[in-house]
Design a protein around this motif. Structure first.
Motif, PDB file in Angstrom:
ATOM      1  N   CYS A 265      -3.814   6.020  -1.203  1.00 41.19           N
ATOM      2  CA  CYS A 265      -3.697   7.389  -1.879  1.00 41.19           C
ATOM      3  C   CYS A 265      -2.542   7.863  -1.046  1.00 41.19           C
ATOM      4  CB  CYS A 265      -4.901   7.890  -1.943  1.00 41.19           C
ATOM      5  SG  CYS A 265      -4.862   9.546  -2.520  1.00 41.19           S
ATOM      6  N   CYS A 268      -4.492  11.336   0.145  1.00 40.85           N
ATOM      7  CA  CYS A 268      -5.505  11.125   1.525  1.00 40.85           C
ATOM      8  C   CYS A 268      -5.554   9.895   2.140  1.00 40.85           C
ATOM      9  CB  CYS A 268      -6.791  11.691   0.721  1.00 40.85           C
ATOM     10  SG  CYS A 268      -7.598  10.080  -0.013  1.00 40.85           S
ATOM     11  N   CYS A 310      -5.694   8.336  -5.412  1.00 38.20           N
ATOM     12  CA  CYS A 310      -7.179   7.753  -5.469  1.00 38.20           C
ATOM     13  C   CYS A 310      -7.996   8.951  -6.535  1.00 38.20           C
ATOM     14  CB  CYS A 310      -7.949   7.941  -4.360  1.00 38.20           C
ATOM     15  SG  CYS A 310      -8.296   9.751  -3.697  1.00 38.20           S
ATOM     16  N   CYS A 313      -8.737  12.366  -5.590  1.00 43.22           N
ATOM     17  CA  CYS A 313      -7.471  13.345  -5.428  1.00 43.22           C
ATOM     18  C   CYS A 313      -6.694  13.388  -6.745  1.00 43.22           C
ATOM     19  CB  CYS A 313      -6.475  12.478  -4.367  1.00 43.22           C
ATOM     20  SG  CYS A 313      -7.117  12.705  -2.750  1.00 43.22           S
TER      21      CYS A 313
HETATM   22 ZN   LIG Z   1      -6.871  10.452  -2.132  1.00 43.12          ZN
END
Ligand SMILES: [Zn+2]
Ligand SMILES: [Zn+2]
Length: 345
Positions: A265, A268, A310, A313
């Motif tokens: 991601c 994150c 992800c 997110c």
């Molecule tokens: Zn993420």
């Protein structure tokens, strides 16, 4: 035993009995409550429609019994419909369904129209208003919104356009005020776009292009996971569709695998393979980066337009308008060191 067997003469016989014995006795005899919503109307008299229909069944030739209240529903699709088909007038006390309130997309188009010539916008009968009305009707079809025969007709569209006057300081100071009140969304659209005519123009142009785009046969938008963008519903649907284009998603993933041999991601750092083991291997979502109003229906998405994110997110990006950029989300996570660690769930 069904309502659809009813004939006009059976209903007339029931009405005659009703007239003869009066409403109270009639309702009591057949076991019906007073109607609340639908009344059969003859001249200036009104009849409890469901009770009439039930009693009329007993007047059908042959061995027919009156229908009881529990045998059928008194709603619009049954009694009112059957009596209407037999040529009787039925009055409903239900308020007529109103046309749905104006969506953001529609208001953007209306404001764009207004801003073109606030001092003297094209009139109610102009071809420009007719075109706007036509676009709004097409948009409604695309988004699955329905209304009555008056839906966004030129008159109503013109009124809505002129409604913007009440926010316009040029006219407010001159002592003129706009027509009636509108929703809060109207004011929001005015505040967001009236000072940025170029942006307004490109958003409106993108919406119009999408409305008139031939390839736009969209499945219903999935607004459970995405908040409608500032640019409105239709462009949001297009965004969502670009992100779900399998070929592109696969191409974007392959690019990452070629370069880094993993899928992480960009906000994150979570890797589903790290987090979930083999079960998560190969999973990631993509977020389309380009501003909605810069895209046209039919534009090709480049692999570089897609960011890997992800699922969490991605939802956070789309949670509120204005949507967050990947960088903004990353910064937000960095300000919250504990939450930024992907290994905590
Ligand atoms: Zn993420
Ligand atoms: Zn997205």
């Amino acid at each position: 035993m069904s309502l659809s067997d009813l004939t006009r003469s059976a209903v007339e016989l029931a009405i005659a009995e009703y007239d003869e014995i009066g409403p109270e006795r009639f309702l009591e005899k057949y076991g019906f409550a007073k109607a609340r919503k639908y009344f059969l109307v003859i001249g200036n008299r009104e009849y409890h429609s469901k009770a009439i229909a039930g009693a009329a069944h007993g007047y059908l030739p042959g061995r027919h019994l009156p229908l009881r209240s529990i045998d059928f529903s008194g709603g619009e699709n049954t009694v009112a419909h059957v009596l209407g088909n037999l040529g009787f007038a039925v009055r409903s006390t239900e308020p007529k369904p109103r046309n749905p309130t104006w969506t953001r997309d529609e208001l953007i188009l209306a404001l764009d129209f207004y801003m073109e010539n606030p001092a003297s916008p094209p009139g109610k009968t102009s071809s420009k208003i007719a075109k706007l009305s036509e676009d709004l009707n097409k948009l409604a079809v695309i988004l699955g919104v329905s209304g009555d025969g008056q839906f966004r007709n030129p008159n109503g569209v013109y009124m809505k356009v002129m409604n913007f006057r009440r926010f316009d300081p040029t006219f407010a100071t001159a002592g003129k005020s706009g027509l009636s009140h509108g929703g809060r969304e109207e004011e929001l659209v005015w505040r967001e776009f009236s000072q940025t005519p170029d942006l307004l123009r490109s958003v409106a142009t993108a919406i119009r292009a999408a409305i008139n785009g031939e390839t736009l046969h969209t499945s219903p938008p999935d607004f459970d996971y995405i908040e409608e963008a500032e640019e409105g519903r239709l462009l949001t649907v297009l965004h969502q569709r670009r992100e779900r284009n399998r070929k592109l998603v696969e191409a974007r993933k392959q690019k990452a695998l070629d370069e880094t041999r993993e899928l992480r991601c960009e906000a994150c750092d979570l890797s589903f393979a790290d987090r979930y083991g083999p079960h998560g291997d190969g999973f990631i979502e993509v977020h389309h980066l380009r501003p909605l109003h810069t895209l046209r229906e039919g534009d090709k998405t480049a692999v570089s337009d897609l960011a890997l994110v992800c699922a969490n997110c991605h939802r956070m990006i789309h949670r509120r308008k204005p949507w967050l950029s990947v960088t903004q989300l990353r910064m937000l996570l960095n300000q919250r060191p504990t939450a930024a660690r992907p290994e905590t769930c």
